[in-house]
Write an enzyme that holds these catalytic residues in place. Structure first.
Site, mmCIF file in Angstrom:
data_model
loop_
_atom_site.group_PDB
_atom_site.id
_atom_site.type_symbol
_atom_site.label_atom_id
_atom_site.label_comp_id
_atom_site.label_asym_id
_atom_site.label_seq_id
_atom_site.Cartn_x
_atom_site.Cartn_y
_atom_site.Cartn_z
ATOM 1 C CG ASP A 121 36.698 3.913 -29.402
ATOM 2 O OD1 ASP A 121 36.784 3.078 -28.495
ATOM 3 O OD2 ASP A 121 37.137 5.080 -29.312
ATOM 4 C CG ASN A 147 24.874 16.718 -43.691
ATOM 5 O OD1 ASN A 147 25.446 17.342 -42.797
ATOM 6 N ND2 ASN A 147 23.954 15.808 -43.444
ATOM 7 C CG ASP A 195 23.749 18.134 -40.046
ATOM 8 O OD1 ASP A 195 24.978 18.374 -39.966
ATOM 9 O OD2 ASP A 195 23.272 16.999 -39.824
ATOM 10 C CG ASP A 209 35.778 2.997 -24.099
ATOM 11 O OD1 ASP A 209 36.436 4.041 -24.130
ATOM 12 O OD2 ASP A 209 34.798 2.824 -23.365
ATOM 13 C CG ASP A 255 28.820 14.978 -42.123
ATOM 14 O OD1 ASP A 255 29.833 14.997 -42.856
ATOM 15 O OD2 ASP A 255 27.957 15.880 -42.154
ATOM 16 C CG ASP A 293 28.088 19.968 -41.210
ATOM 17 O OD1 ASP A 293 27.685 18.889 -41.708
ATOM 18 O OD2 ASP A 293 27.351 20.961 -41.043
#
Ligand code: GLC
Ligand code: CA
Length: 577
Positions: free
Chosen positions: A101, A26, A28, A206, A32, A24
């Site tokens: 993906d 930032n 939260d 996928d 990310d 993470d």
């Protein structure tokens, strides 16, 4: 259109990022792209050559990113297109390739195409999905056939507006696209170009072997749950044609394509990945994921090394010189391999043994985030704490007569959520994943199992992964050599040889909790020359029980080695001069 040369994916290895739980950036609580950016050096230091990102696009997260509502943007939780460009740019500067993906068997039911398609039979998107009229038996309205979805109940969902059913091979919120519609294929190509123009190096595709359905949609075998319709959509009639169309786009850019094929076989895969006219470069097969289950992780069986070895060797021999293997033991769809095929009681030994066991085979290794730390399964105390659509459905629909504890145990050993706990970066709060409370439970073992501690410990699993990747990279024999299995019937030892231009490397993996003896092939022990006079024994080039390495006296000239629990030993016999 001109073709660009492909990069050498065979000499490479890749790291898989499931972004939501990676890092993470930032504060939260959700992983990310800034987090990824900050950890690119870590990935580079591991010794891999590229990254495969599980989906990072806008998604309602019914199947955590595999239900996409916009193919040409970034999920706001993860950042923006500019954040992605920044990651791509830095990755390229570090010499890392970036694969995305490509999820085109289905979209999210919240994708604008689907919303339009639901509006009626005469709009431009009407044929983007697989719609069929109901069958009426008297007053009763029934779906067009008896297929089950692989994730939750029947494969058909009724839409009042159209008065029709749509097909979903996976979750209800994942309607299958109608690939027979040329407009849908043009959309796929446009998605590919969007990312390839930005500089992306290729795709992991996928459930790509499901995209062509038998248009008649016949009934499947009645009583088999989940996969009764498989025969009519797995490696379907137009699959090769569709893949050739997409291949033409990829080749313009020199992009690499790796297909995911949950139910393929060696002969099936060879139709798509062999030779210069192949339509995919590698196939992600599932056989090596079934050494402790039947068909799906939920249907658990005791781990069988012989089943695992059969799968490894079947693919190694089967693809041989004709095609190239994608090697993996973990990804976001399975529980942690250490808890499955290794032993949490022998965490370091089994975690590192498992590394060498697959990385040194012939093929391109894929390492899943946290695998390199020996992360293990999590056991949550209530089904309400689980997110995985597969686990939640299984819990509520199968074995419902059993006591809660037993049903939960089934989830503990099978859930995909075990691979989706936050990455353990340090012993700090929230495992150093985030300053804020993470979106999902952190495995309580993070105080000891984490990247910071393992980085400092020369004997850690992390450092063993680095050694394996480095060894593979520096050895032509490991990159290009042939594969041969020994001791096929042993249920405690997996032993294989790689050979190239006279040099031989032997990988010996113990899957035993006890110290055991092990015979090695003649070429590797002392006095192996024709005259039987004492020629030097092979040298030990890697061992998870000794940092300094051993000298040749440790190899017993009576052909027998002693192996510690879960020991892996790699021997090299140089070309005779
Ligand atoms: C693939 C993905 C998996 C997903 C499924 C449906 O198997 O790896 O995570 O749930 O396809 O898209
Ligand atoms: Ca975040």
């Amino acid at each position: 259109m001109e073709k660009k040369e492909q990069f050498d994916f065979r000499g490479m290895s890749f790291y898989q990022i499931w972004i939501r739980s990676f890092c993470d950036g930032n504060g939260d609580g959700i992983g990310d792209l800034t987090g990824v950016y900050n950890k690119l050096d870590y990935i580079k230091d591991l010794g891999v050559d590229g990254i495969w990102f599980s989906p990072i696009f806008p998604s309602p997260n019914a199947d955590y990113g595999y239900d996409i509502s916009d193919y040409k943007d970034i999920h706001p939780d993860y950042g923006t297109l500019d954040d992605f460009r920044r990651v791509l740019d830095k990755a390229h500067k570090l010499g890392l390739k970036v694969l995305l993906d490509l999820v085109i068997n289905h979209t999210s039911d919240e994708h604008p195409w689907f919303k339009e398609s639901c509006k009626g039979k005469d709009n431009p998107y009407s044929d983007y999905y697989i719609w069929r009229d109901p069958i009426f038996k008297g007053e009763r309205r029934l779906p067009p056939n008896n297929w089950f979805s692989q994730f939750e109940g029947l494969a058909w969902e009724y839409n009042e507006n159209r008065g029709q059913y749509y097909l979903h091979v996976f979750a209800r919120k994942q309607p299958d696209l109608n690939m027979d519609n040329p407009k849908v294929r043009e959309e796929v190509k446009s998605i590919m170009r969007f990312w390839l123009d930005m500089g992306v190096d290729g795709f992991r595709e996928d459930v790509i072997t499901y995209i062509s359905k038998d248009k008649r949609l016949p009934d499947g075998i009645p009583f088999i749950p989940a996969i009764n319709g498989l025969k009519f959509y797995n490696e379907g009639p137009n699959l090769h044609n569709f893949l050739s169309e997409f291949r033409a786009v990829a080749l313009e850019y020199g992009a690499v394509q790796i297909g995911e094929a949950p139910n393929t076989s060696v002969s099936g895969a060879l139709k798509y990945i062999a030779g210069p006219d192949r339509v995919l470069d590698m196939m992600i097969q599932f056989d090596t994921m079934m050494a402790d289950c039947f068909m799906a992780d939920y249907i658990h069986l005791p781990f069988s090394l012989r089943r695992l070895k059969r799968a490894f060797t079947c693919w190694q021999y089967g693809l041989g010189e004709n095609a190239w293997n994608a090697l993996y033991l973990e990804n976001h769809d399975h529980p942690r391999v250490l808890s499955r095929y290794g032993s949490e009681d022998y965490r370091r030994a089994s975690g590192s043994m498992l590394a060498a066991c697959f990385i040194l085979q012939r093929g391109t290794p894929f390492i899943y985030q946290g695998q390199e730390l020996g992360m293990t399964n999590i056991a949550l105390d209530s089904i309400d704490k689980y997110n995985d659509v597969v686990s939640v459905y299984a819990y509520h629909h199968f074995h419902t007569h059993e006591p809660v504890e037993k049903r939960l145990r089934r989830i503990h050993i099978s859930s995909r959520d075990s691979a989706r706990t936050p990455m353990q970066w340090s012993a700090a709060e929230n495992a150093g994943f985030s300053e804020y409370e993470p979106w999902f439970y952190v495995n309580p073992n993070y105080k000891t199992v984490n990247a910071e501690a393992e980085d400092k410990d020369p004997e850690s699993i992390l450092n063993f992964y680095r050694k394996c990747l480095q060894l593979r990279k520096s050895s032509e024999t490991l990159l290009k050599g042939s594969y041969r299995e020994y001791r096929r019937f042993s249920s405690r030892i997996y032993m294989y040889e790689r050979a190239y231009e006279g040099e031989k490397i032997l990988v010996i993996c113990s899957f035993s909790k006890k110290e055991i003896g092990c015979r090695i092939p003649r070429a590797f022990y002392k006095g192996s020359g024709k005259t039987r006079e004492a020629s030097p024994a092979a040298e030990v080039i890697l061992d998870n029980y000794s940092v300094a390495g051993m000298d040749e006296d440790d190899i017993d000239c009576t052909k027998k080695l002693r192996l510690m629990p879960y020991e892996v030993m790699v021997l090299r016999r140089k070309k005779e001069c």
